[in-house]
Write a protein that holds these residues in place. Structure first.
Motif, PDB file in Angstrom:
ATOM      1  N   LEU A 167      26.027 -84.808   8.948  1.00 43.53           N
ATOM      2  CA  LEU A 167      25.148 -85.942   8.668  1.00 43.53           C
ATOM      3  C   LEU A 167      24.365 -86.334   9.913  1.00 43.53           C
ATOM      4  O   LEU A 167      23.145 -86.563   9.858  1.00 43.53           O
ATOM      5  N   GLU A 168      25.042 -86.424  11.054  1.00 40.58           N
ATOM      6  CA  GLU A 168      24.370 -86.806  12.292  1.00 40.58           C
ATOM      7  C   GLU A 168      23.309 -85.776  12.683  1.00 40.58           C
ATOM      8  O   GLU A 168      22.204 -86.135  13.105  1.00 40.58           O
ATOM      9  N   ASP A 169      23.630 -84.498  12.545  1.00 45.61           N
ATOM     10  CA  ASP A 169      22.663 -83.456  12.890  1.00 45.61           C
ATOM     11  C   ASP A 169      21.437 -83.504  11.989  1.00 45.61           C
ATOM     12  O   ASP A 169      20.313 -83.258  12.434  1.00 45.61           O
ATOM     13  N   THR A 170      21.651 -83.815  10.717  1.00 45.96           N
ATOM     14  CA  THR A 170      20.536 -83.905   9.775  1.00 45.96           C
ATOM     15  C   THR A 170      19.637 -85.091  10.093  1.00 45.96           C
ATOM     16  O   THR A 170      18.405 -85.028   9.950  1.00 45.96           O
ATOM     17  N   ALA A 191      21.572 -80.716   3.733  1.00 41.97           N
ATOM     18  CA  ALA A 191      21.531 -80.808   5.183  1.00 41.97           C
ATOM     19  C   ALA A 191      20.323 -80.060   5.726  1.00 41.97           C
ATOM     20  O   ALA A 191      19.735 -79.219   5.044  1.00 41.97           O
ATOM     21  N   GLY A 192      19.926 -80.404   6.947  1.00 40.64           N
ATOM     22  CA  GLY A 192      18.848 -79.698   7.617  1.00 40.64           C
ATOM     23  C   GLY A 192      17.524 -79.795   6.883  1.00 40.64           C
ATOM     24  O   GLY A 192      17.145 -80.844   6.371  1.00 40.64           O
ATOM     25  N   GLU A 193      16.809 -78.673   6.816  1.00 42.27           N
ATOM     26  CA  GLU A 193      15.486 -78.651   6.202  1.00 42.27           C
ATOM     27  C   GLU A 193      15.535 -78.966   4.712  1.00 42.27           C
ATOM     28  O   GLU A 193      14.557 -79.443   4.147  1.00 42.27           O
ATOM     29  N   ALA A 194      16.647 -78.686   4.061  1.00 41.95           N
ATOM     30  CA  ALA A 194      16.760 -78.957   2.627  1.00 41.95           C
ATOM     31  C   ALA A 194      16.631 -80.441   2.325  1.00 41.95           C
ATOM     32  O   ALA A 194      16.275 -80.829   1.209  1.00 41.95           O
ATOM     33  N   ALA A 195      16.936 -81.289   3.322  1.00 46.89           N
ATOM     34  CA  ALA A 195      16.870 -82.741   3.119  1.00 46.89           C
ATOM     35  C   ALA A 195      15.555 -83.341   3.587  1.00 46.89           C
ATOM     36  O   ALA A 195      15.364 -84.557   3.506  1.00 46.89           O
ATOM     37  N   ALA A 196      14.625 -82.510   4.058  1.00 45.93           N
ATOM     38  CA  ALA A 196      13.425 -83.012   4.724  1.00 45.93           C
ATOM     39  C   ALA A 196      12.566 -83.904   3.836  1.00 45.93           C
ATOM     40  O   ALA A 196      12.123 -84.979   4.257  1.00 45.93           O
ATOM     41  N   SER A 197      12.306 -83.493   2.594  1.00 46.24           N
ATOM     42  CA  SER A 197      11.419 -84.268   1.724  1.00 46.24           C
ATOM     43  C   SER A 197      11.993 -85.648   1.427  1.00 46.24           C
ATOM     44  O   SER A 197      11.284 -86.662   1.464  1.00 46.24           O
ATOM     45  N   VAL A 198      13.284 -85.700   1.138  1.00 44.69           N
ATOM     46  CA  VAL A 198      13.930 -86.964   0.808  1.00 44.69           C
ATOM     47  C   VAL A 198      13.949 -87.887   2.017  1.00 44.69           C
ATOM     48  O   VAL A 198      13.635 -89.080   1.921  1.00 44.69           O
TER      49      VAL A 198
END
Length: 293
Positions: free
Chosen positions: A220-223, A162-169
């Motif tokens: 999920l929505e916030d991400t 979630a959040g920044e951890a998902a940024a690259s993907v």
């Protein structure tokens, strides 16, 4: 700045499908395509009846030349360059991809039950490279495009972080969708906490949101929210399902044109994880593995 799309070739149907997929991707990105074939005379020297090193090199050079001519003819708007690398395949491909935007490899279909063979070379390359890697299926699927996948399907992305951890993907997935005029299907799996993962703070937040499922849906929505704003032209469908991440991703990507998953960046390589291994072997669509570092 990344300057090329790199694809590994070895003369097989799988690498041919990968080269065509890579050429189309290079055209979308406005980048040249580099074909890389690695041959290791030291390894071949231990094979009985192996050709002399000079003959091996001549065959390898001809393979690169023939593939370059074929890909150039099929994709005339892409600048194609072939490279012959001496040494272990995994090391050669990993080295050539250091400054690449993308590395593309082929994988072989074993059948509807056994899935796809990624192979030891493919896994070694996946763990050593830092740029995104796409594994392309070496067969034509009925109603789909060569190399697997549905050319009119969504870009499916796994959102377990979630959040920044998902940024690259998510960045890779949304950019891929925007360049293809495709939609994004963002998939998140959830399950009940075990005795080892139970956190009182999580349960308090779940109560505030009306239960664990609603908390996961809001996560999920916030991400996805900043990516919806950044790519307003891309249609986004969030998918939240109860179950294991591997099973949920596989069932949600059966009609995808590309499946995007993440990997952990670590010193000395990346960690693909159980979910990554599962989709690499059993997903029908091409699979992009994107590191978070």
């Amino acid at each position: 700045m990344a300057s090329t799309v790199v694809v590994g070739i070895d003369g097989t149907a799988e690498s041919t499908a990968a080269a065509d997929w890579a050429a189309e991707e290079a055209l979308r990105r406005g980048l040249p395509l580099t074909l890389v074939h690695a041959w290791d005379p030291q390894r071949l020297a231990n094979v009985s009846l192996a050709m002399a090193p000079d003959a091996q090199q001549a065959v390898a050079a001809r393979l690169v030349r023939d593939t370059e001519e074929r890909v150039s003819a099929r994709h005339p708007d892409v600048r194609v360059t072939g490279q012959l690398v001496q040494g272990p395949e995994a090391a050669g491909l990993a080295e050539r991809s250091e400054d690449a935007a993308l590395l593309v490899l082929g994988s072989r279909a074993l059948g509807p039950v056994l899935g796809f063979l990624v192979g030891s070379i493919g896994l070694k390359v996946l763990k050593r490279t830092r740029c995104p890697v796409v594994m392309v299926r070496g067969r034509e699927r009925e109603g789909g495009a060569e190399g697997g996948g549905n050319s009119s399907g969504d870009i499916v992305v796994g959102v377990q972080d979630a959040g920044e951890a998902a940024a690259s993907v998510l960045s890779f997935a949304f950019e891929a969708a925007a360049s293809r005029g495709a939609a994004v299907r963002a998939v998140r799996a959830w399950s009940l906490p075990t005795v080892f993962s139970f956190r009182p703070s999580t349960m308090r937040r779940a109560d505030e949101h009306g239960g664990l499922e609603e908390l996961e849906r809001q996560t999920l929505e916030d991400t996805l929210s900043p990516w919806r704003e950044r790519y307003p032209q891309v249609s986004v469908t969030p998918v939240l399902e109860f179950g294991g991440a591997s099973e949920v991703l596989l069932s949600s990507s059966s009609d995808a044109q590309l499946l995007v998953v993440g990997a952990r960046g670590r010193p000395g390589g990346r960690h693909i994880g159980a979910v990554g291994h599962a989709v690499l072997h059993f997903a029908d669509a091409p699979v992009a593995v994107v590191t978070d570092a």
